[in-house]
Write a protein that holds these residues in place. Sequence first.
Motif, mmCIF file in Angstrom:
data_model
loop_
_atom_site.group_PDB
_atom_site.id
_atom_site.type_symbol
_atom_site.label_atom_id
_atom_site.label_comp_id
_atom_site.label_asym_id
_atom_site.label_seq_id
_atom_site.Cartn_x
_atom_site.Cartn_y
_atom_site.Cartn_z
ATOM 1 N N LEU A 142 0.817 -1.209 0.000
ATOM 2 C CA LEU A 142 0.000 0.000 0.000
ATOM 3 C C LEU A 142 0.854 1.263 0.000
ATOM 4 C CD1 LEU A 142 -2.805 -1.088 2.476
ATOM 5 C CD2 LEU A 142 -3.135 -0.441 0.088
ATOM 6 N N LEU A 143 2.097 1.135 0.420
ATOM 7 C CA LEU A 143 3.008 2.273 0.476
ATOM 8 C C LEU A 143 4.063 2.200 -0.616
ATOM 9 C CD1 LEU A 143 3.512 2.241 4.357
ATOM 10 C CD2 LEU A 143 1.886 3.628 3.052
ATOM 11 N N SER A 144 3.808 1.397 -1.629
ATOM 12 C CA SER A 144 4.828 1.141 -2.652
ATOM 13 C C SER A 144 5.177 2.372 -3.474
ATOM 14 C CB SER A 144 4.362 0.022 -3.587
ATOM 15 O OG SER A 144 3.191 0.416 -4.297
ATOM 16 N N ALA A 166 -3.010 9.043 -7.328
ATOM 17 C CA ALA A 166 -4.202 9.769 -6.891
ATOM 18 C C ALA A 166 -4.916 9.058 -5.751
ATOM 19 C CB ALA A 166 -5.155 9.953 -8.072
ATOM 20 N N THR A 167 -4.603 7.762 -5.534
ATOM 21 C CA THR A 167 -5.247 7.010 -4.456
ATOM 22 C C THR A 167 -4.491 7.139 -3.130
ATOM 23 O OG1 THR A 167 -4.039 4.930 -4.844
ATOM 24 C CG2 THR A 167 -6.012 5.321 -6.170
ATOM 25 N N PHE A 168 -3.404 7.889 -3.107
ATOM 26 C CA PHE A 168 -2.567 7.953 -1.911
ATOM 27 C C PHE A 168 -3.314 8.445 -0.672
ATOM 28 C CE2 PHE A 168 0.954 9.742 0.703
ATOM 29 C CZ PHE A 168 1.609 8.541 0.936
ATOM 30 N N PRO A 169 -4.205 9.437 -0.771
ATOM 31 C CA PRO A 169 -4.954 9.836 0.426
ATOM 32 C C PRO A 169 -5.734 8.682 1.043
ATOM 33 C CG PRO A 169 -5.195 11.483 -1.293
ATOM 34 C CD PRO A 169 -4.500 10.311 -1.917
ATOM 35 N N PHE A 170 -6.290 7.799 0.203
ATOM 36 C CA PHE A 170 -6.979 6.625 0.729
ATOM 37 C C PHE A 170 -6.008 5.723 1.479
ATOM 38 C CE2 PHE A 170 -10.202 7.494 -2.634
ATOM 39 C CZ PHE A 170 -11.344 7.400 -1.864
ATOM 40 N N LYS A 171 -4.817 5.551 0.945
ATOM 41 C CA LYS A 171 -3.846 4.653 1.558
ATOM 42 C C LYS A 171 -3.379 5.165 2.918
ATOM 43 C CE LYS A 171 -2.521 2.937 -2.974
ATOM 44 N NZ LYS A 171 -1.571 2.986 -4.093
ATOM 45 N N ALA A 437 -11.228 1.204 -7.331
ATOM 46 C CA ALA A 437 -10.842 0.021 -8.100
ATOM 47 C C ALA A 437 -9.413 -0.427 -7.813
ATOM 48 C CB ALA A 437 -11.012 0.305 -9.594
ATOM 49 N N ASP A 438 -8.531 0.514 -7.494
ATOM 50 C CA ASP A 438 -7.126 0.186 -7.253
ATOM 51 C C ASP A 438 -6.964 -0.863 -6.158
ATOM 52 O OD1 ASP A 438 -4.175 1.239 -7.799
ATOM 53 O OD2 ASP A 438 -4.382 1.010 -5.632
ATOM 54 N N THR A 439 -7.804 -0.802 -5.131
ATOM 55 C CA THR A 439 -7.653 -1.723 -4.011
ATOM 56 C C THR A 439 -8.101 -3.140 -4.342
ATOM 57 O OG1 THR A 439 -8.037 -1.994 -1.633
ATOM 58 C CG2 THR A 439 -9.911 -1.362 -2.953
ATOM 59 N N PHE A 440 -8.804 -3.334 -5.447
ATOM 60 C CA PHE A 440 -9.192 -4.672 -5.887
ATOM 61 C C PHE A 440 -8.211 -5.241 -6.902
ATOM 62 C CE2 PHE A 440 -13.062 -2.589 -4.484
ATOM 63 C CZ PHE A 440 -13.627 -3.551 -3.669
ATOM 64 N N LYS A 447 3.390 -5.762 -7.813
ATOM 65 C CA LYS A 447 4.561 -6.332 -7.146
ATOM 66 C C LYS A 447 4.322 -6.384 -5.643
ATOM 67 C CE LYS A 447 9.546 -5.547 -6.616
ATOM 68 N NZ LYS A 447 10.668 -4.627 -6.879
ATOM 69 N N ASP A 448 4.885 -7.390 -4.954
ATOM 70 C CA ASP A 448 4.736 -7.555 -3.500
ATOM 71 C C ASP A 448 3.265 -7.561 -3.104
ATOM 72 O OD1 ASP A 448 7.539 -7.535 -3.191
ATOM 73 O OD2 ASP A 448 7.552 -5.352 -3.101
ATOM 74 N N ASN A 449 2.462 -8.346 -3.814
ATOM 75 C CA ASN A 449 1.023 -8.320 -3.584
ATOM 76 C C ASN A 449 0.598 -9.206 -2.417
ATOM 77 O OD1 ASN A 449 0.312 -11.102 -4.731
ATOM 78 N ND2 ASN A 449 1.390 -10.167 -6.451
ATOM 79 N N PHE A 450 -0.653 -9.046 -2.044
ATOM 80 C CA PHE A 450 -1.267 -9.724 -0.903
ATOM 81 C C PHE A 450 -1.192 -11.244 -1.017
ATOM 82 C CE2 PHE A 450 -5.394 -11.653 0.443
ATOM 83 C CZ PHE A 450 -5.267 -11.500 1.819
#
Length: 534
Positions: A142-144, A166-171, A437-440, A447-450
């Motif tokens: 999430l911090l990649s 653009a999704t960084f605030p969510f992260k 959508a990024d979180t799905f 890389k380094d995925n769940f």
Amino acid sequence: MNRKTLVLPAVLGLLAPVLAACGGSDSGGQSGDAIVVGTTDRFIASKEVPAPLDPAYAYDVGPWNVLRQVVQTLMVQPRGGGDPEPDAAESCGFTDSGNERYACKLRKGLQFANGDPVTAADVKFSIDRARSINADSGVAGLLSTVDTVETQGDNEVIFHLKTADATFPFKLSTPVAGILSSKDYEKNKLRDGFQIDGSGPYTMKADVKGDEVARITFSKNPHYKGLLTLKNDQAVLESFKDPEAMSTALDKGDIDVAARTMTPEQINKLQDNPNGKINLVEVPGLATRYLGFKTTAPIVKSKAVRQAMAQVIDRDELVSKVYGSQAQSLYSLVPASITGHSNSFFNKYGTPSVDKARNLLAKEGITTPVKLTLHYATDHYGTTTAKEFEVLKKQLNDSGLFDVDVKGATWDKYRPAELKGKYEVFGMGWFPDFPDADTFIAPVLDKDNFLNSTYVNSQIRNTLIPQSRREADRLAASKSITEIQDIVAEDVPVIPLWQGKQYVAIKDDIMGGEYAMSTSSTLQLWELSRGVSG
């Protein structure tokens, strides 16, 4: 009050009262007994997972729902959804046109629960720590996009990103970005056990039996300053071995709320047999389920085998037989109602067809029946998972193209085994980190995925995911997101199955049930209060 189902609209935030920006614990807490919430989530420390509640390790809805009560983040997702808002921060925002420099100014007077001040240095320490540890859970992914973290004085922190995001605030609203003190946490080592320290709305005390948490008591943190308003002084989260035990406790009055996870049968019973004491609240949900593959394993290495499975599986029958109206068929990694959703698997495979599946296998010279085992977690997603996998087994075996067995394991054994690549085909669920959508996509494909997935697609990782993150307008990102979904339907590293609704059963003297769980399955204990029984 008669027992009834309260259905909340997906646009809940438009109907909800606006949270005051000043927030804080001073304007909420109500006196009275602690509100007791039941869950079937289990919190177990083991040799494989010695630090289940460390923000630098935890990457699952259960531990995250504990962390969110105790560890504060710069941003927080508001009760009704929508864009994240400042919590520990007074303000945050991109300071450049390319979405690569993100600056936050902390609220004045922030303190940890022990009274120590919270500074920009603590924020930097926490983010750097999670990235440095880079736990095998994949949560650091999430911090990649973070390159460096800079502080300016005690109250300002600046994130320099490697690429636009653009999704960084969510992260920054997720527990991996939780603010920790270097006095309580080591920089390069996970914190074993179950104790959590932070500056969030509550402090916590865990009642541990053996290597497992039986219950956690959350008490209002008098030092908390942030967006959230606490409506109770104390809440208790009690862990049950199964939904039946949780339901019994609710009926007996031992708990006030039954959260996740209830069985379809229990939900139907609450809907159809009112007795005036318990309400069932239906909350829009974004949880998804899918089959994953170790794509380098000999038995499923051929794309044709995975495609044939996708061609045979009948989602509608699966949902009808197991979940009824409480779920719907899913044909993509990205669920319906999320911007960028596309029915890519339906577009490619259409309705289930044994003949088409047979042709896929024959074209590649694959001998049938293909013998394989489907693995699943027996306890983590509810006991109904066993029935779900029996239906999948029957569908595949009835085609004559597969010889399938199923095998279950408890989550504390299942998850480490999956990460180590011991399963060729496995069931997995996903509760979104945030409503985008990024979180799905990224936690499965980047890389380094769940999943610690063996599937690597350079176009997705190097071009399409970064391209989608450059778009602040998420509708404009749909083109890249749709292309990703189409590639997944072609290569089949996963097979999406269904997306579900979520429910909370709550005694009629407990207020706030409609906000007890967010669309991202975040447990919001601060929203609950004790009222007057009808």
